[in-house]
Design an enzyme around this catalytic site. Structure first.
Site, PDB file in Angstrom:
ATOM      1  N   ALA A  11       0.872  -1.049   0.024  1.00  0.00           N
ATOM      2  CA  ALA A  11      -0.029   0.045   0.068  1.00  0.00           C
ATOM      3  C   ALA A  11       0.916   1.304   0.003  1.00  0.00           C
ATOM      4  CB  ALA A  11      -0.874  -0.179   1.218  1.00  0.00           C
ATOM      5  N   GLY A  13       2.055   3.009  -2.816  1.00  0.00           N
ATOM      6  CA  GLY A  13       1.999   3.791  -4.027  1.00  0.00           C
ATOM      7  C   GLY A  13       1.278   5.086  -3.786  1.00  0.00           C
ATOM      8  N   ARG A  17      -2.595   8.919 -10.853  1.00  0.00           N
ATOM      9  CA  ARG A  17      -3.850   9.048 -11.524  1.00  0.00           C
ATOM     10  C   ARG A  17      -5.162   9.325 -10.919  1.00  0.00           C
ATOM     11  NH1 ARG A  17      -4.303   4.241 -15.436  1.00  0.00           N
ATOM     12  NH2 ARG A  17      -2.651   3.286 -13.646  1.00  0.00           N
ATOM     13  N   THR A  81       7.523  -3.724  -6.518  1.00  0.00           N
ATOM     14  CA  THR A  81       6.753  -4.407  -5.697  1.00  0.00           C
ATOM     15  C   THR A  81       7.777  -5.553  -4.823  1.00  0.00           C
ATOM     16  OG1 THR A  81       6.496  -6.020  -7.554  1.00  0.00           O
ATOM     17  CG2 THR A  81       4.787  -4.559  -7.134  1.00  0.00           C
ATOM     18  N   TYR A 365     -40.306  21.737  14.869  1.00  0.00           N
ATOM     19  CA  TYR A 365     -39.073  21.506  15.400  1.00  0.00           C
ATOM     20  C   TYR A 365     -39.028  21.011  16.979  1.00  0.00           C
ATOM     21  CZ  TYR A 365     -34.419  21.508  17.493  1.00  0.00           C
ATOM     22  OH  TYR A 365     -33.144  21.002  18.125  1.00  0.00           O
ATOM     23  N   ALA A 379     -49.139  22.169  13.670  1.00  0.00           N
ATOM     24  CA  ALA A 379     -48.161  22.698  12.628  1.00  0.00           C
ATOM     25  C   ALA A 379     -47.376  23.753  13.184  1.00  0.00           C
ATOM     26  CB  ALA A 379     -49.013  22.737  11.663  1.00  0.00           C
ATOM     27  N   TYR A 386     -32.667  26.419  23.150  1.00  0.00           N
ATOM     28  CA  TYR A 386     -31.290  26.680  23.369  1.00  0.00           C
ATOM     29  C   TYR A 386     -31.477  28.041  23.628  1.00  0.00           C
ATOM     30  CZ  TYR A 386     -26.290  27.484  21.598  1.00  0.00           C
ATOM     31  OH  TYR A 386     -25.303  27.859  21.595  1.00  0.00           O
ATOM     32  N   SER A 404     -51.146  24.931  17.153  1.00  0.00           N
ATOM     33  CA  SER A 404     -50.229  25.438  16.059  1.00  0.00           C
ATOM     34  C   SER A 404     -49.569  26.398  16.315  1.00  0.00           C
ATOM     35  CB  SER A 404     -50.985  25.636  14.561  1.00  0.00           C
ATOM     36  OG  SER A 404     -51.827  24.264  14.405  1.00  0.00           O
ATOM     37  N   ALA A 422     -53.462  27.911  20.065  1.00  0.00           N
ATOM     38  CA  ALA A 422     -52.633  28.145  19.112  1.00  0.00           C
ATOM     39  C   ALA A 422     -51.830  29.292  19.353  1.00  0.00           C
ATOM     40  CB  ALA A 422     -53.475  28.134  17.804  1.00  0.00           C
TER      41      ALA A 422
HETATM   42  C1  UD1 Z   1       1.943  -5.430 -10.853  1.00  0.00           C
HETATM   43  C2  UD1 Z   1       2.702  -6.646 -11.237  1.00  0.00           C
HETATM   44  C3  UD1 Z   1       2.008  -7.237 -12.681  1.00  0.00           C
HETATM   45  C4  UD1 Z   1       0.568  -7.307 -12.319  1.00  0.00           C
HETATM   46  C5  UD1 Z   1      -0.161  -6.229 -12.031  1.00  0.00           C
HETATM   47  C6  UD1 Z   1      -1.584  -6.403 -11.350  1.00  0.00           C
HETATM   48  C7  UD1 Z   1       4.979  -6.652 -10.524  1.00  0.00           C
HETATM   49  C8  UD1 Z   1       6.509  -6.018 -10.913  1.00  0.00           C
HETATM   50  N1  UD1 Z   1       4.059  -6.511 -11.515  1.00  0.00           N
HETATM   51  O1  UD1 Z   1       2.355  -4.573 -11.721  1.00  0.00           O
HETATM   52  O2  UD1 Z   1       2.651  -8.337 -13.044  1.00  0.00           O
HETATM   53  O3  UD1 Z   1      -0.083  -7.879 -13.725  1.00  0.00           O
HETATM   54  O4  UD1 Z   1       0.568  -5.718 -10.603  1.00  0.00           O
HETATM   55  O5  UD1 Z   1      -2.198  -5.320 -11.169  1.00  0.00           O
HETATM   56  O6  UD1 Z   1       4.830  -6.962  -9.228  1.00  0.00           O
HETATM   57  N2  UD1 Z   1       3.677  -0.938  -4.583  1.00  0.00           N
HETATM   58  C9  UD1 Z   1       4.028  -0.500  -3.470  1.00  0.00           C
HETATM   59  N3  UD1 Z   1       5.434  -0.281  -3.469  1.00  0.00           N
HETATM   60  C10 UD1 Z   1       6.168  -0.197  -4.699  1.00  0.00           C
HETATM   61  C11 UD1 Z   1       5.356  -0.783  -6.102  1.00  0.00           C
HETATM   62  C12 UD1 Z   1       4.316  -0.988  -5.815  1.00  0.00           C
HETATM   63  O7  UD1 Z   1       3.648  -0.564  -2.428  1.00  0.00           O
HETATM   64  O8  UD1 Z   1       7.265   0.240  -4.733  1.00  0.00           O
HETATM   65  C13 UD1 Z   1       2.135  -1.374  -4.573  1.00  0.00           C
HETATM   66  C14 UD1 Z   1       1.296  -0.239  -5.144  1.00  0.00           C
HETATM   67  O9  UD1 Z   1       0.648   0.774  -4.325  1.00  0.00           O
HETATM   68  C15 UD1 Z   1       0.196  -1.185  -6.006  1.00  0.00           C
HETATM   69  C16 UD1 Z   1       0.709  -2.671  -6.026  1.00  0.00           C
HETATM   70  O10 UD1 Z   1       1.920  -2.527  -5.151  1.00  0.00           O
HETATM   71  O11 UD1 Z   1      -0.699  -1.375  -4.751  1.00  0.00           O
HETATM   72  C17 UD1 Z   1       1.216  -2.980  -7.447  1.00  0.00           C
HETATM   73  O12 UD1 Z   1       1.885  -2.023  -7.984  1.00  0.00           O
HETATM   74  P1  UD1 Z   1       1.881  -1.347  -9.270  1.00  0.00           P
HETATM   75  O13 UD1 Z   1       2.755  -0.349  -9.517  1.00  0.00           O
HETATM   76  O14 UD1 Z   1       0.285  -0.924  -9.725  1.00  0.00           O
HETATM   77  O15 UD1 Z   1       2.130  -2.687 -10.107  1.00  0.00           O
HETATM   78  P2  UD1 Z   1       2.053  -2.897 -11.765  1.00  0.00           P
HETATM   79  O16 UD1 Z   1       3.294  -2.267 -12.443  1.00  0.00           O
HETATM   80  O17 UD1 Z   1       0.830  -2.598 -12.110  1.00  0.00           O
END
Ligand code: UD1
Ligand code: CA
Length: 454
Positions: A11, A13, A17, A81, A365, A379, A386, A404, A422
């Site tokens: 988590a 990343g 986008r 990853t 109210y 009504a 308050y 009312s 009323a």
């Molecule tokens: C990765 C896979 C790819 C797969 C795809 C599925 C690798 C190299 N590639 O690619 O084969 O088809 O997911 O969606 O594993 N993250 C980190 N730290 C990092 C990089 C990523 O925590 O340094 C997290 C990102 O936040 C994300 C997840 O890992 O939640 C996947 O990273 P992302 O960069 O989306 O991987 P892809 O390049 O899409």
């Protein structure tokens, strides 16, 4: 499946986008963060260690989801990853298996992960894969004579490899000790200059391990969120699934495409829910309850037979049986309605207890009030609760009739069976059984003429 299970959730990343200041995994789906969904699924697998790799946003993610059972591992730079999983390694139990999940893939089913885990073992690595009509962007499963030999990333793939439609969902299970050996050997000599977790597959094959694959039943189980549009699309899938599950157990959802549950909705028998309702927190609807179109209910219990008409908003309240509420009613926190109460249009009730058979039907109210049985509030009645500094209670005993356009200046009590004329501004207690009113005597000025324009 062994008893020792580590789960690592990636988590770190940024989610470029998403165009957001909020780290991607904290964006809500059905009222809960993406990472919250993944954590809930992970917890259902009862892991011995649950480790979340965080990075972008710093302490924002751990602060938002702090819990006793989570080990937080920081990945300061997002180098891939494989590098991300490496940050978790010191916190993991080296015996047993490690399951890697993504914090931005919220809808994976528990049963799918259980199936994947059954495929893995001390001499077997398991990858959750899927066949996508459009595999672009994903890592591809390269097989030789039917057996997986490696995963190649889109950007590193040859033309022929890009034609492969079996993709890596990213979710894998591997024996923990071996995984840490492979991760130590990763290089970033590839198109993206990253340490790929996927490169461990070929290393496992070289070490004589078998690569097993399992598949989700639905494509949406492995879809990640990279944009607000994808977030909205997964939200719809989640809501559609929730509506179908409710409908499947007897709730009459007028349009399953127009229901939003951001929490838990528990329905009795023969409940009917009209279009465009939003349920938040925990909402319980008793037998035969009907909810009109465009209602919002948050943390509410509604007992059997109650009818809630369109455009009603209820929060943190308990509604008794056979009540009639709305249209256009607002019931605020701390309110309890007993059975057979009627709350009508443009009525606001706050922090009040209203006993059975009582009616507040129009434009009123009622705040910080205790209302007895069979009371009729006319009504335009207002509790002036308050004084600018403190809140005070209004007590209206059984059988009272309030005319009312009355203002009840709290603290004040209207005793049993009293009638308030009323237009009264009530500043002192009204005695039981009597008519009380405060009103300028009516007069007529005979022969008076309206001014005319000069
Ligand atoms: C990765 C896979 C790819 C797969 C795809 C599925 C690798 C190299 N590639 O690619 O084969 O088809 O997911 O969606 O594993 N993250 C980190 N730290 C990092 C990089 C990523 O925590 O340094 C997290 C990102 O936040 C994300 C997840 O890992 O939640 C996947 O990273 P992302 O960069 O989306 O991987 P892809 O390049 O899409
Ligand atoms: Ca991705």
């Amino acid at each position: 499946m062994t008893s020792q299970l580590n789960i690592v959730i990636l988590a770190a990343g940024k989610g470029t986008r998403m165009y957001s200041d909020l780290p991607k995994v904290l964006h809500p789906l059905a009222g809960k963060s993406l990472l919250g969904h993944v954590l809930d699924t992970a917890r259902s697998l009862r892991p011995t260690r649950l480790c979340v790799v965080y990075g972008y946003g710093g302490a924002v993610v751990p602060n938002a989801l702090a819990a006793q059972d989570i080990i937080w591992a920081e990945q300061q730079e997002q180098l891939g990853t494989g590098h991300a999983v490496q940050q978790a390694l010191p916190h993991l139990d080296p015996s047993g298996m490690t399951l890697v999940l993504y914090g931005d893939v919220p809808l994976t089913r528990l049963s799918t992960l259980q199936r994947l885990l059954e495929h893995a073992g001390s001499d077997k690595l398991a990858v959750l894969t899927a066949h996508f009509a459009d595999p672009s962007g994903y890592g591809r499963m390269v097989r030789t004579a039917g057996k997986v030999t490696r995963i190649v990333e889109q950007k590193d793939a040859t033309e022929a490899e890009r034609a492969i439609t079996e993709i890596n969902t990213g979710i894998i299970v591997a024996p923990s000790a071996k995984l840490s050996q492979w991760l130590a050997k990763l290089s970033n000599n590839n198109a993206q200059g990253e340490y790929y977790l996927t490169d461990t597959i070929a290393m496992a094959v070289a070490d004589g391990l078998e690569i097993a694959t399992a598949h989700p039943h639905h494509e949406w189980e492995v879809l990640g969120v990279n944009s607000k549009l994808q977030l909205a699309q997964l939200e719809r899938i989640y809501q559609r699934n929730y509506a179908e599950q409710l409908a499947g157990t007897g709730t009459h959802i007028i349009d399953p495409a127009r229901l939003d549950v951001r929490g838990e909705l528990i329905c009795g028998r023969d409940v009917v829910i009209d279009v465009n309702c939003v349920f938040e927190g925990r909402v319980t609807l008793g037998d035969r309850v009907s909810i009109g179109a465009n209602c919002v209910l948050k943390d509410v219990t509604v007992a059997q037979g109650t009818k809630i008409q369109p455009f009603t908003h209820i929060e943190d309240a308990s509604v008794g049986a056979d009540c009639r509420i709305g249209p256009f009613a607002r019931i605020r926190p701390g309110t309890t309605l007993a059975s057979d109460a009627h709350i009508g249009n443009f009525v606001e009730i706050k922090n009040s207890q209203i006993d059975s058979g009582s009616k507040v039907n129009h434009l009123s109210y009622v705040g910080d009030a205790t209302v007895g049985k069979n009371v009729n509030i006319g009504a335009g009645t207002i509790t002036c609760n308050y004084d600018g500094a403190n809140k005070h209670r209004t007590i209206i005993e059984d059988g009272v009739f309030i005319g009312s356009d009355t203002q009840l200046v709290a603290p004040v009590t209207v005793c049993k069976g009293a009638t308030i004329g009323a237009g009264t501004t009530l500043t002192r207690n009204a005695p039981a059984g009597e008519l009380t009113l405060s009103r300028v005597k009516q007069m007529t000025i005979s022969g008076w003429q309206r001014p005319t324009k000069k």
